[in-house]
Design a protein around this motif. Sequence first.
Motif, mmCIF file in Angstrom:
data_model
loop_
_atom_site.group_PDB
_atom_site.id
_atom_site.type_symbol
_atom_site.label_atom_id
_atom_site.label_comp_id
_atom_site.label_asym_id
_atom_site.label_seq_id
_atom_site.Cartn_x
_atom_site.Cartn_y
_atom_site.Cartn_z
ATOM 1 N N ILE A 1 -4.425 93.973 51.089
ATOM 2 C CA ILE A 1 -5.428 94.996 51.412
ATOM 3 C C ILE A 1 -6.835 94.462 51.176
ATOM 4 N N SER A 2 -7.026 93.693 50.099
ATOM 5 C CA SER A 2 -8.370 93.173 49.834
ATOM 6 C C SER A 2 -8.796 92.174 50.911
ATOM 7 N N VAL A 3 -7.861 91.337 51.366
ATOM 8 C CA VAL A 3 -8.185 90.394 52.448
ATOM 9 C C VAL A 3 -8.532 91.162 53.712
ATOM 10 N N HIS A 4 -7.755 92.167 54.020
ATOM 11 C CA HIS A 4 -7.994 92.987 55.214
ATOM 12 C C HIS A 4 -9.359 93.668 55.145
ATOM 13 N N ASN B 1 -12.665 93.113 57.627
ATOM 14 C CA ASN B 1 -13.231 94.233 58.379
ATOM 15 C C ASN B 1 -14.666 94.529 57.970
ATOM 16 N N ILE B 2 -14.972 94.380 56.714
ATOM 17 C CA ILE B 2 -16.344 94.624 56.280
ATOM 18 C C ILE B 2 -17.268 93.574 56.876
ATOM 19 N N GLY B 3 -16.794 92.332 56.970
ATOM 20 C CA GLY B 3 -17.607 91.276 57.569
ATOM 21 C C GLY B 3 -17.890 91.534 59.034
ATOM 22 N N VAL B 4 -16.924 92.048 59.751
ATOM 23 C CA VAL B 4 -17.101 92.330 61.174
ATOM 24 C C VAL B 4 -17.973 93.560 61.379
ATOM 25 N N THR B 5 -17.716 94.607 60.619
ATOM 26 C CA THR B 5 -18.484 95.839 60.824
ATOM 27 C C THR B 5 -19.914 95.715 60.327
ATOM 28 N N ALA B 6 -20.163 94.826 59.391
ATOM 29 C CA ALA B 6 -21.541 94.656 58.923
ATOM 30 C C ALA B 6 -22.422 94.168 60.062
ATOM 31 N N VAL B 7 -21.910 93.291 60.891
ATOM 32 C CA VAL B 7 -22.674 92.806 62.035
ATOM 33 C C VAL B 7 -22.844 93.917 63.056
ATOM 34 N N ALA B 8 -21.807 94.710 63.273
ATOM 35 C CA ALA B 8 -21.872 95.785 64.263
ATOM 36 C C ALA B 8 -22.837 96.882 63.844
ATOM 37 N N PHE B 9 -22.894 97.173 62.551
ATOM 38 C CA PHE B 9 -23.774 98.242 62.089
ATOM 39 C C PHE B 9 -25.215 97.800 61.907
ATOM 40 N N ASN B 10 -25.453 96.503 61.929
ATOM 41 C CA ASN B 10 -26.806 95.996 61.787
ATOM 42 C C ASN B 10 -27.549 96.218 63.106
ATOM 43 N N LYS B 11 -28.422 97.194 63.143
ATOM 44 C CA LYS B 11 -29.127 97.553 64.378
ATOM 45 C C LYS B 11 -30.270 96.595 64.692
#
Length: 108
Positions: free
Chosen positions: A17-20, A24-34
């Motif tokens: 779960i921690s790896v997952h 996901n946090i690494g991917v979504t951080a880029v997506a949420f960075n406007k």
Amino acid sequence: MILQRLFRFSSVIRSAISVHLRKNIGVTAVAFNKELDPVQKLFVDKIREYKTKRQSSGGPVDTGPEYQQELERELFKLKQMYGKADMNTFPDFKFEDPKFEILEKPQA
């Protein structure tokens, strides 16, 4: 014994779960960075500027009369090689079904 297996199993689940979550946090951080970084912003601005120039000119951007002459020369060469068809339109193909003869089987 069962308790040890349970603890071992929970640690495996916890690490998965921690790896997952890390992925996901690494991917979504880029997506949420406007906001874009300055280089990305400059690149996007240039693309938008090129798009408006192209729409206003109706063709290639920042070309002179020598470009048009070269285009006409190349189109003339193509017309000489491949016929007098219009090179700016897609050709219209018409295929006909072949006609087959029906042959009788020879009697043995």
